[in-house]
Design a protein around this motif. Sequence first.
Motif, mmCIF file in Angstrom:
data_model
loop_
_atom_site.group_PDB
_atom_site.id
_atom_site.type_symbol
_atom_site.label_atom_id
_atom_site.label_comp_id
_atom_site.label_asym_id
_atom_site.label_seq_id
_atom_site.Cartn_x
_atom_site.Cartn_y
_atom_site.Cartn_z
ATOM 1 N N PHE A 88 -0.398 8.295 3.840
ATOM 2 C CA PHE A 88 -0.436 7.766 2.542
ATOM 3 C C PHE A 88 -1.930 8.190 1.865
ATOM 4 O O PHE A 88 -2.820 7.486 1.784
ATOM 5 C CB PHE A 88 -0.447 6.402 2.658
ATOM 6 C CG PHE A 88 -0.204 5.801 1.512
ATOM 7 C CD1 PHE A 88 0.974 5.934 0.586
ATOM 8 C CD2 PHE A 88 -1.039 4.740 0.791
ATOM 9 C CE1 PHE A 88 1.076 5.328 -0.768
ATOM 10 C CE2 PHE A 88 -0.889 4.195 -0.379
ATOM 11 C CZ PHE A 88 0.117 4.568 -1.130
ATOM 12 N N VAL A 89 -1.760 9.473 1.092
ATOM 13 C CA VAL A 89 -3.206 9.921 0.709
ATOM 14 C C VAL A 89 -2.525 10.707 -0.670
ATOM 15 O O VAL A 89 -1.660 11.429 -0.614
ATOM 16 C CB VAL A 89 -3.823 10.774 1.498
ATOM 17 C CG1 VAL A 89 -5.224 11.443 0.888
ATOM 18 C CG2 VAL A 89 -4.130 10.065 2.843
ATOM 19 N N ASP B 288 -5.270 5.649 -6.513
ATOM 20 C CA ASP B 288 -5.167 6.291 -5.333
ATOM 21 C C ASP B 288 -4.820 5.580 -4.207
ATOM 22 O O ASP B 288 -4.690 4.214 -4.132
ATOM 23 C CB ASP B 288 -6.338 7.190 -5.056
ATOM 24 C CG ASP B 288 -7.679 6.493 -4.942
ATOM 25 O OD1 ASP B 288 -7.554 5.262 -4.828
ATOM 26 O OD2 ASP B 288 -8.826 6.946 -5.189
ATOM 27 N N GLU B 289 -4.876 5.773 -3.013
ATOM 28 C CA GLU B 289 -4.580 5.046 -1.790
ATOM 29 C C GLU B 289 -5.475 3.676 -1.509
ATOM 30 O O GLU B 289 -4.938 2.645 -1.257
ATOM 31 C CB GLU B 289 -4.646 5.820 -0.659
ATOM 32 C CG GLU B 289 -6.094 6.442 -0.058
ATOM 33 C CD GLU B 289 -6.383 7.846 -0.665
ATOM 34 O OE1 GLU B 289 -7.404 8.322 -0.537
ATOM 35 O OE2 GLU B 289 -5.512 8.323 -1.554
ATOM 36 N N VAL B 290 -6.608 3.999 -2.155
ATOM 37 C CA VAL B 290 -7.481 2.798 -2.076
ATOM 38 C C VAL B 290 -6.895 1.486 -2.921
ATOM 39 O O VAL B 290 -7.146 0.405 -2.421
ATOM 40 C CB VAL B 290 -8.984 3.139 -2.369
ATOM 41 C CG1 VAL B 290 -10.043 1.876 -2.365
ATOM 42 C CG2 VAL B 290 -9.469 4.057 -1.539
ATOM 43 N N PHE C 71 0.836 12.129 -4.107
ATOM 44 C CA PHE C 71 1.319 11.454 -2.870
ATOM 45 C C PHE C 71 2.338 12.002 -2.288
ATOM 46 O O PHE C 71 3.302 12.501 -3.068
ATOM 47 C CB PHE C 71 1.683 9.884 -3.269
ATOM 48 C CG PHE C 71 0.346 9.054 -3.351
ATOM 49 C CD1 PHE C 71 -0.280 8.420 -2.227
ATOM 50 C CD2 PHE C 71 -0.027 8.801 -4.472
ATOM 51 C CE1 PHE C 71 -1.156 7.446 -2.274
ATOM 52 C CE2 PHE C 71 -1.156 7.726 -4.739
ATOM 53 C CZ PHE C 71 -1.738 7.270 -3.725
ATOM 54 N N PRO C 72 2.611 12.131 -1.027
ATOM 55 C CA PRO C 72 3.949 12.628 -0.392
ATOM 56 C C PRO C 72 4.917 11.558 -0.464
ATOM 57 O O PRO C 72 6.112 12.179 -0.106
ATOM 58 C CB PRO C 72 3.483 12.950 1.022
ATOM 59 C CG PRO C 72 2.397 12.265 1.287
ATOM 60 C CD PRO C 72 1.577 12.224 -0.106
ATOM 61 N N GLN C 73 4.895 10.548 -0.753
ATOM 62 C CA GLN C 73 5.717 9.536 -0.912
ATOM 63 C C GLN C 73 6.228 9.352 -2.238
ATOM 64 O O GLN C 73 5.567 9.625 -3.381
ATOM 65 C CB GLN C 73 5.006 7.968 -0.584
ATOM 66 C CG GLN C 73 4.838 7.818 0.894
ATOM 67 C CD GLN C 73 3.575 8.332 1.234
ATOM 68 O OE1 GLN C 73 2.626 8.812 0.317
ATOM 69 N NE2 GLN C 73 3.436 8.863 2.615
#
Length: 183
Positions: free
Chosen positions: A167-168, A51-53, A98-100
């Motif tokens: 960024f999540v 995840d983002e972490v 993620f939206p990326q």
Amino acid sequence: MYLQKLLYKVLLFSLIIIGAISCVKDVDLDQTDEISLQPKMQVDLLIFDVDEVDFIDPETTALRTVIKDTVRLEFLDDSYIQDDLDKVEFSFKYSNTFPQDFNTTIYLLSENDRTQRKIDLTVKGGSSTSPEITEIIDFVDTAEIDMIKRSIKMVVEVAVVPNTEPFVGELKFQSKGLFYFVF
């Protein structure tokens, strides 16, 4: 009673003899060299969930745009792989919330980190309610199998394609190998 037992024994003995003779009557033992066993073995190679972490540098707390994971595939060095492996079917699956987008590269490396096989693909952005699924099958036939036999490591490199969205999210990865043998 004695006659019944004798008749039963004679009948049983006759059936055993007939069964034994009929089982080997048409067997050609010269054909044993033509027998070819072709088993398959499916193996999970590398699985991860980030995840983002996982994209935050622990020392600087800055966003890292590239992360990678490495796994040693020790079984590729076993004698049955080296002697009898005929072909391989790799399957790779990403699930992205993620939206990326992500550009990913999968490397199969030799012991001295020389690239034996490289697979590039783009994982499109998704959302928490609609993850984007990206799957690919990579088939390695007999003509290319020595590249796999020389491999001992798999590296998966994931690079974020930045955009303006927060960024999540979560990126899941699964990889499997279906190994075909000829004995």
